[in-house]
Design an enzyme around this catalytic site. Structure first.
Site, PDB file in Angstrom:
ATOM      1  CG  ASN A 232      -8.114 -15.633   1.834  1.00 15.00           C
ATOM      2  OD1 ASN A 232      -8.436 -16.169   3.165  1.00 15.00           O
ATOM      3  ND2 ASN A 232      -8.205 -16.718   0.947  1.00 15.00           N
ATOM      4  NE  ARG A 233      -5.843  -9.216   7.207  1.00 12.95           N
ATOM      5  CZ  ARG A 233      -6.814  -8.312   7.723  1.00 12.95           C
ATOM      6  NH1 ARG A 233      -7.562  -7.664   6.997  1.00 12.95           N
ATOM      7  NH2 ARG A 233      -6.744  -8.317   9.194  1.00 12.95           N
TER       8      ARG A 233
END
Ligand code: CTP
Length: 427
Positions: A232-233
Site C-alpha cells: 500500500n502507499r
C-alpha cells in the site's frame, strides 16, 4: 542524526541557542556554524557549550581536515536560523565566501531555513525571488512569523519559534529517510511517569517521561513470489512523527517500521524493521507485552496470497489473466485491544477514502466499535492526499464515538496533538 545549525547575523540568534539545545537533548550530534556577523550577537563559547562540539566561523580553521566538505558530507540535515536576507541571497546564487555557505554548497543534506529580517527586507523583490529559487530547489522555508520587530514597527520578519523550526525540520527529514534496516535494543526504563515541564530545555516538554510507547509505522507487504508483493502507499511519515514526538517528550519508544527507511529516526528510539503482516503481528505483540501505550499507525494488508511461489511467476505460464487467491490476515489491532493488559492504552488509525464528513465519521465510529481500541485517529486519504505528504488532517474518536480532537498541520504537530488528546488517559 548529525545536524549542522547555521547561524547568521540577526538578533534572533539568541533564540537559536534554544534550538541547538533542543536538538542536543533529543540525542542529535549538533555542529554550529555561525557567520562572523552571528558572532557579534552570540559568541563562540555559548555555541560550543550548548552544542557540545567545537565551533568556528573561519573557513581557514582546520584546513587540514577540509572542514566545510567534512561537515557538509557528515550532515543529515542543515538548519539555518536565523537566515538573513544576505545569506539567503548567497545561497540562492551559490556564493560561498564563508564556512557556512561553503558547507551548504558542499552538502547534499536537506536544508531548512528560518528567515529573520525587517519586513521591508523580507518583502523586497530580490529577497522574494531568492526565497522562491531556494524553495524550487527543495529548501524548506519556515516562517518568518509576523509580529513586533526589533524596532518600533511590526510585520512579517520575526524568526519562527525554535520549537516550530525543530518540528518542521525533523518532519521534513523523517519524510526523506532513505530505506535501510535499523535496529537497536529497547532501553528498559523505570515505569515512572512524571508530568512536568522542563523549562531548562527551551520549551521541550518531558511530560511522557518513562512512558513505554510502541508505535507501528509504514505499510506491510505481502509477497506473491521472490520479486513481487502486494502493498500500500503508506509512507510511514505520520507513525514516524508520532514516535519522534513521543521520544522528544521523554517516552521510551519502540518503533516497528514496516517497509520504511529508519535512518533519520532520532537516536534513542528502538527500531524493529518488518515487512509482512505476520512479521508485524509478532513484533508488535512481543513489544506490547509491557507497553503503556500501543499506537497502530501502520497500514496493514488485510489479505495475503494463499500461496507464495518459490520461483518468479512467469507470464508464459499464467497467460493473459492472473488469478491470485488471498487469505485473510489477522486483525492485529482487534487482537491487541482484546488482549491488552489492564491500564494499557491502544490507539488505532483509520485511513478512509470517504469524502463526506458525516459518512467519514460514521465509518470511524463503526470501526472503533469493531476494533475495540481506546481511540481511533481517522483521516481522509485519496489518490493525491494523505499519503507521503508532510501535512495531515485528522479527527480522533473515543470508544463512545465522540470526537475528542480535530487537528490539521504538519505530521509532527498533528503527532503532538494526538499524544495530547489520548495520553491524558494513561494512569
Ligand atoms: N489493522 C490491523 N490489522 C489488520 C488491518 C488493520 O491491525 N489486518 C489496523 C491498522 O493498523 C489501523 C486499523 O486497524 O490501526 C484500521 O485499519 P484500516 O485498514 O483502516 O481498517 P480495516 O480493518 O482494514 O478495515 P477496511 O480496510 O475494511 O476499512
Amino acid at each position: 542524526m548529525t545536524i549542522v545549525v547555521g547561524v547568521t547575523g540577526g538578533i534572533a540568534a539568541y533564540k537559536t541557542v534554544s534550538l541547538v539545545r533542543g536538538f542536543v537533548l533529543a540525542g542529535h550530534d549538533v555542529h554550529v556554524v555561525p557567520t562572523e556577523a552571528a558572532l557579534r550577537f552570540v559568541g563562540t563559547p555559548t555555541w560550543e557549550a550548548v552544542s557540545r562540539n567545537p565551533v568556528t566561523a573561519d573557513l581557514y580553521d582546520g584546513v587540514d581536515e577540509v572542514r566545510h566538505v567534512a561537515l557538509g558530507q557528515k550532515a543529515d540535515l542543515i538548519v539555518i536560523a536565523p537566515a538573513t536576507a544576505n545569506t539567503i541571497a548567497k545561497l540562492a546564487h551559490g556564493i560561498a565566501d564563508d564556512l557556512l555557505t561553503n558547507t551548504v554548497l558542499a552538502s547534499k543534506a536537506p536544508v531548512v531555513i528560518a528567515p529573520a529580517m525587517h519586513t521591508g527586507m523580507w518583502q523586497a523583490p530580490a529577497t522574494q525571488a531568492n526565497v522562491r529559487t531556494l524553495r524550487e530547489r527543495g529548501v524548506v522555508v519556515v516562517g518568518p512569523a509576523s509580529g513586533q520587530l526589533t524596532g518600533s514597527d511590526s510585520g512579517p520578519g520575526r524568526m519562527e519559534e525554535p520549537d516550530d523550526i525543530a518540528r518542521a525540520a525533523l518532519t521534513h527529514v523523517l519524510g526523506q529517510a532513505p530505506a535501510t534496516q535499523g535496529s537497536a535494543a529497547p532501553a528498559s526504563a523505570a515505569r515512572s511517569r512524571r508530568a512536568r515541564v522542563d523549562s531548562a530545555s527551551a520549551g521541550t516538554r518531558l511530560d511522557l517521561d518513562g512512558l513505554r510507547v510502541v508505535v507501528t509505522a509504514g505499510g506491510t507487504r505481502e509477497p506473491f513470489d521472490p520479486v513481487r508483493f502486494m502493498g500500500n502507499r503508506s509512507s510511514g511519515k505520520q507513525g514516524m512523527a508520532i514516535a519522534a514526538a513521543a521520544a522528544a517528550r521523554g517516552a521510551v519508544v519502540t518503533l516497528i517500521a514496516a517497509n520504511v527507511g529508519t535512518d533519520a529516526v532520532p537516536d534513542g528510539i528502538a527500531v524493529e524493521s518488518v515487512s509482512t503482516t505476520l512479521e508485524l503481528e509478532k513484533a508488535v505483540t512481543d513489544a506490547a507485552g509491557d507497553a503503556d501505550v500501543v499506537i497502530m499507525a501502520a497500514a496493514v494488508a488485510d489479505y495475503r496470497p494463499a500461496q507464495v511461489q518459490q520461483g518468479k511467476i512467469k507470464k508464459e505460464h499464467t497467460g493473459d489473466r492472473l488469478t491470485v487467491e488471498f487469505v485473510v490476515n489477522p486483525d492485529i489491532l482487534a487482537e491487541l485491544s482484546a488482549a491488552r493488559p489492564e491500564g494499557q492504552l491502544v490507539i488505532g488509525f483509520a485511513a478512509e477514502t470517504e469524502k463526506d464528513p458525516a459518512t467519514l465519521l460514521e465509518l470511524g465510529r463503526s470501526k472503533i466499535a469493531r476494533k475495540g481500541c481506546d481511540f481511533l485517529v481517522v483521516n481522509n486519504v485519496g489518490w493525491n492526499h494523505g499519503f507521503a505528504t508532510d501535512d495531515n488532517d485528522v479527527i480522533v474518536l473515543n470508544r463512545a464515538g465522540d470526537i475528542v480532537m480535530e487537528a490539521s498541520g504538519t505530521k509532527l504537530s498533528v503527532a503532538d496533538r494526538i499524544l495530547d488528546a489520548t495520553l491524558s488517559r494513561v494512569p
